[in-house]
Every structure is written in structure tokens, then in C-alpha cells.
Motif scaffolding. Structure first.
Motif, PDB file in Angstrom:
ATOM      1  N   UNK A 130       0.847  -1.194   0.000  1.00 45.90           N
ATOM      2  CA  UNK A 130       0.000   0.000   0.000  1.00 45.90           C
ATOM      3  C   UNK A 130       0.886   1.249   0.000  1.00 45.90           C
ATOM      4  N   UNK A 131       0.368   2.384  -0.480  1.00 43.65           N
ATOM      5  CA  UNK A 131       1.132   3.633  -0.363  1.00 43.65           C
ATOM      6  C   UNK A 131       1.538   3.875   1.088  1.00 43.65           C
ATOM      7  N   UNK A 132       2.773   4.296   1.320  1.00 45.59           N
ATOM      8  CA  UNK A 132       3.251   4.565   2.674  1.00 45.59           C
ATOM      9  C   UNK A 132       3.862   3.376   3.366  1.00 45.59           C
ATOM     10  N   UNK A 133       3.727   2.175   2.779  1.00 39.99           N
ATOM     11  CA  UNK A 133       4.387   0.997   3.356  1.00 39.99           C
ATOM     12  C   UNK A 133       5.825   0.929   2.856  1.00 39.99           C
ATOM     13  N   UNK A 134       6.539  -0.122   3.269  1.00 38.64           N
ATOM     14  CA  UNK A 134       7.926  -0.270   2.847  1.00 38.64           C
ATOM     15  C   UNK A 134       8.103  -1.560   2.046  1.00 38.64           C
ATOM     16  N   UNK A 135       9.178  -1.580   1.259  1.00 35.01           N
ATOM     17  CA  UNK A 135       9.569  -2.830   0.620  1.00 35.01           C
ATOM     18  C   UNK A 135      10.817  -3.354   1.319  1.00 35.01           C
ATOM     19  N   UNK A 136      11.023  -4.660   1.221  1.00 37.57           N
ATOM     20  CA  UNK A 136      12.203  -5.308   1.787  1.00 37.57           C
ATOM     21  C   UNK A 136      12.826  -6.150   0.679  1.00 37.57           C
ATOM     22  N   UNK A 137      14.073  -5.867   0.377  1.00 29.84           N
ATOM     23  CA  UNK A 137      14.744  -6.555  -0.721  1.00 29.84           C
ATOM     24  C   UNK A 137      16.035  -7.198  -0.229  1.00 29.84           C
ATOM     25  N   UNK A 138      16.304  -8.388  -0.734  1.00 28.66           N
ATOM     26  CA  UNK A 138      17.600  -9.016  -0.494  1.00 28.66           C
ATOM     27  C   UNK A 138      18.563  -8.553  -1.580  1.00 28.66           C
ATOM     28  N   UNK A 139      19.737  -8.122  -1.165  1.00 31.39           N
ATOM     29  CA  UNK A 139      20.764  -7.657  -2.102  1.00 31.39           C
ATOM     30  C   UNK A 139      22.010  -8.508  -1.908  1.00 31.39           C
ATOM     31  N   UNK A 140      22.593  -8.962  -3.026  1.00 37.32           N
ATOM     32  CA  UNK A 140      23.836  -9.736  -2.975  1.00 37.32           C
ATOM     33  C   UNK A 140      24.854  -9.070  -3.907  1.00 37.32           C
ATOM     34  N   UNK A 141      26.042  -8.855  -3.381  1.00 38.42           N
ATOM     35  CA  UNK A 141      27.136  -8.268  -4.161  1.00 38.42           C
ATOM     36  C   UNK A 141      28.291  -9.258  -4.206  1.00 38.42           C
ATOM     37  N   UNK A 142      28.866  -9.423  -5.393  1.00 33.65           N
ATOM     38  CA  UNK A 142      29.978 -10.344  -5.576  1.00 33.65           C
ATOM     39  C   UNK A 142      31.165  -9.588  -6.161  1.00 33.65           C
ATOM     40  N   UNK A 143      32.339  -9.763  -5.547  1.00 35.44           N
ATOM     41  CA  UNK A 143      33.581  -9.203  -6.064  1.00 35.44           C
ATOM     42  C   UNK A 143      34.182 -10.206  -7.047  1.00 35.44           C
ATOM     43  N   UNK A 144      34.175  -9.852  -8.337  1.00 35.74           N
ATOM     44  CA  UNK A 144      34.705 -10.752  -9.364  1.00 35.74           C
ATOM     45  C   UNK A 144      36.148 -10.419  -9.727  1.00 35.74           C
ATOM     46  N   UNK A 145      36.750  -9.492  -8.994  1.00 29.91           N
ATOM     47  CA  UNK A 145      38.049  -8.965  -9.411  1.00 29.91           C
ATOM     48  C   UNK A 145      39.235  -9.505  -8.634  1.00 29.91           C
ATOM     49  N   UNK A 146      39.109 -10.702  -8.079  1.00 27.62           N
ATOM     50  CA  UNK A 146      40.250 -11.272  -7.370  1.00 27.62           C
ATOM     51  C   UNK A 146      40.323 -10.799  -5.928  1.00 27.62           C
ATOM     52  N   UNK A 147      41.503 -10.971  -5.339  1.00 28.53           N
ATOM     53  CA  UNK A 147      41.669 -10.712  -3.907  1.00 28.53           C
ATOM     54  C   UNK A 147      41.696  -9.222  -3.602  1.00 28.53           C
ATOM     55  N   UNK A 148      41.401  -8.932  -2.342  1.00 32.45           N
ATOM     56  CA  UNK A 148      41.471  -7.547  -1.894  1.00 32.45           C
ATOM     57  C   UNK A 148      40.098  -6.938  -1.719  1.00 32.45           C
ATOM     58  N   UNK A 149      40.031  -6.008  -0.787  1.00 33.03           N
ATOM     59  CA  UNK A 149      38.766  -5.358  -0.467  1.00 33.03           C
ATOM     60  C   UNK A 149      38.452  -4.282  -1.494  1.00 33.03           C
ATOM     61  N   UNK A 150      37.187  -4.219  -1.882  1.00 27.29           N
ATOM     62  CA  UNK A 150      36.749  -3.173  -2.810  1.00 27.29           C
ATOM     63  C   UNK A 150      35.757  -2.265  -2.102  1.00 27.29           C
ATOM     64  N   UNK A 151      35.907  -0.963  -2.316  1.00 21.64           N
ATOM     65  CA  UNK A 151      34.920  -0.010  -1.826  1.00 21.64           C
ATOM     66  C   UNK A 151      33.911   0.238  -2.937  1.00 21.64           C
ATOM     67  N   UNK A 152      32.654  -0.045  -2.652  1.00 24.84           N
ATOM     68  CA  UNK A 152      31.588  -0.014  -3.653  1.00 24.84           C
ATOM     69  C   UNK A 152      30.609   1.097  -3.306  1.00 24.84           C
ATOM     70  N   UNK A 153      30.273   1.922  -4.288  1.00 25.34           N
ATOM     71  CA  UNK A 153      29.184   2.884  -4.122  1.00 25.34           C
ATOM     72  C   UNK A 153      27.884   2.261  -4.611  1.00 25.34           C
ATOM     73  N   UNK A 154      26.843   2.334  -3.810  1.00 22.60           N
ATOM     74  CA  UNK A 154      25.564   1.721  -4.176  1.00 22.60           C
ATOM     75  C   UNK A 154      24.472   2.785  -4.183  1.00 22.60           C
ATOM     76  N   UNK A 155      23.661   2.745  -5.233  1.00 21.29           N
ATOM     77  CA  UNK A 155      22.471   3.586  -5.309  1.00 21.29           C
ATOM     78  C   UNK A 155      21.247   2.683  -5.375  1.00 21.29           C
ATOM     79  N   UNK A 156      20.220   3.063  -4.626  1.00 27.29           N
ATOM     80  CA  UNK A 156      18.916   2.384  -4.675  1.00 27.29           C
ATOM     81  C   UNK A 156      17.932   3.382  -5.282  1.00 27.29           C
TER      82      UNK A 156
END
Length: 217
Positions: free
Chosen positions: A124-150
Motif C-alpha cells: 500500500x502507499x506509505x508501506x515499505x519494501x524489503x529486498x535481499x541484495x547480494x554483491x559479488x567481487x569478481x576482481x580477485x583478492x582484496x577489499x573493494x569499496x563499492x558505491x551503491x544507489x537504490x
């Protein structure tokens, strides 16, 4: 006696993911479910991305026709989500096929998946949605800083929500994202678009939901 043409489509939504310069072919099947010969008009309201095989067809009662749709991302298109529709009509009956085209960067070293939880596909209008999000690093080892927009848009291209955050991932991460829908949101179909950017390249995912007037109990 005036009869109202009746017909069915085998789908009312199409979602594709492309990289710039790529083409994919989708199809819609029109079936004349009425008792008389009927003509059908196909109006393309998304001509920047879709070329269709035919503009009009005539079908006998019970006859079906498959209409190819050629969906193209131009070579210079910016990574984003693009929404539009095809209208199939006969007499005063019209049906929409909603189309979403996600354009991703070539060679992005990320993969994104998103899925709106089943109980939140109609809200309904004014309610919320709940989504599962999965992110995969395909670029090998090391931490990546990711910017995400919804981003939440309707199929007329209106953006109603945009939220941003940053995440660091090593290999992969899965989380739930809750987004509040405005109480003045119009009734209709919407898309949640999750856009992940790293090193100037975009990977994305999307899912559909509907804002309804009331829920069946």
C-alpha cells in the motif's frame, strides 16, 4: 450487435540486461480469445530501445501470433535503468507490456543480484519494501569499496526515491535493504534498481513491485 474484441498476451513485463552495443530479442504472443476476426495494433512507446517486427496483425478466433521485439542498447548509452512500454490494442481494449532495460558497463568486476521479498511485492502507499541484495567481487583478492544507489522508478520514467551508501566487500556480501515508499505514491508498477559502482564501472540488478489500493485478505 457490437462485440468487444478480447485477447490475451503471454506476458505483461519484460526485463533485460545489456551492455552498450548489445542486442537481445524478446517475444510477445498475442492470442485472439474472442469469437470474431480481430485486428491488433502494436504501439511502441519505447522506440529508443525497442524495434518491433510488426505494427499490426489480424487474427482469427483462437489464433495466436508471436511478435519479435529487438531490444538494443546504443554504443554510447550511459549505464542506467531505462523503462518504457509497448501497447497492444484491439478496438477499445488495450494491454500494456512493461519493459525494463538495465545497461551495465562492459567488463565490470562486480555482480549484483536483488530480489524483493515475496510478501512485499504488493504494498500500500506509505508501506515499505524489503529486498535481499547480494554483491559479488569478481576482481580477485582484496577489499573493494563499492558505491551503491537504490533507485525506485515507475514505468513512465519518474523517479520517486534515490538512496546512496558505500560498502566494502572482500568476496561477497548479502543483506536486506528496507526502503519506505511515500504515502503519496501513485497506484501502479514500480522497479527497484540497485546500481553498484566501482572504479568507474557499473553493475546492476532490479526487481518489480506494485503499489496497490488494497490488499486481498
Amino acid at each position: 450487435v457490437i462485440t468487444t474484441p478480447t485477447f490475451s498476451l503471454d506476458k505483461n513485463q519484460i526485463s533485460v540486461t545489456l551492455t552498450p552495443g548489445q542486442v537481445k530479442t524478446e517475444e510477445i504472443k498475442i492470442t485472439n480469445t474472442g469469437s470474431e476476426v480481430a485486428s491488433f495494433r502494436i504501439d511502441n512507446l519505447f522506440s529508443d530501445f525497442v524495434a518491433r517486427g510488426e505494427d499490426a496483425v489480424i487474427l482469427n478466433p483462437g489464433e495466436s501470433r508471436v511478435i519479435p521485439l529487438y531490444i538494443l542498447a546504443r554504443i554510447d548509452i550511459a549505464p542506467n535503468i531505462y523503462l518504457g512500454k509497448i501497447i497492444v490494442s484491439s478496438g477499445n481494449v488495450r494491454r500494456e507490456v512493461l519493459i525494463s532495460v538495465e545497461v551495465e558497463s562492459e567488463g565490470a568486476l562486480l555482480d549484483v543480484r536483488t530480489e524483493i521479498e515475496r510478501n512485499y511485492k504488493k504494498i500500500l502507499p506509505g508501506e515499505n519494501i524489503l529486498a535481499q541484495v547480494r554483491l559479488f567481487n569478481l576482481g580477485g583478492k582484496g577489499r573493494k569499496d563499492i558505491g551503491i544507489e537504490y533507485i525506485i522508478k515507475d514505468y513512465d520514467g519518474n523517479e520517486i526515491i534515490r538512496e546512496t551508501e558505500s560498502l566494502a566487500i572482500e568476496t561477497q556480501i548479502t543483506f536486506l535493504k528496507e526502503i519506505d515508499i511515500p504515502s503519496n505514491a501513485n497506484i501502479g508498477n514500480y522497479v527497484l534498481y540497485v546500481k553498484a559502482t566501482h572504479d568507474g564501472k557499473v553493475a546492476s540488478a532490479s526487481d518489480n513491485f506494485e503499489v496497490v489500493l488494497s490488499k486481498a485478505t
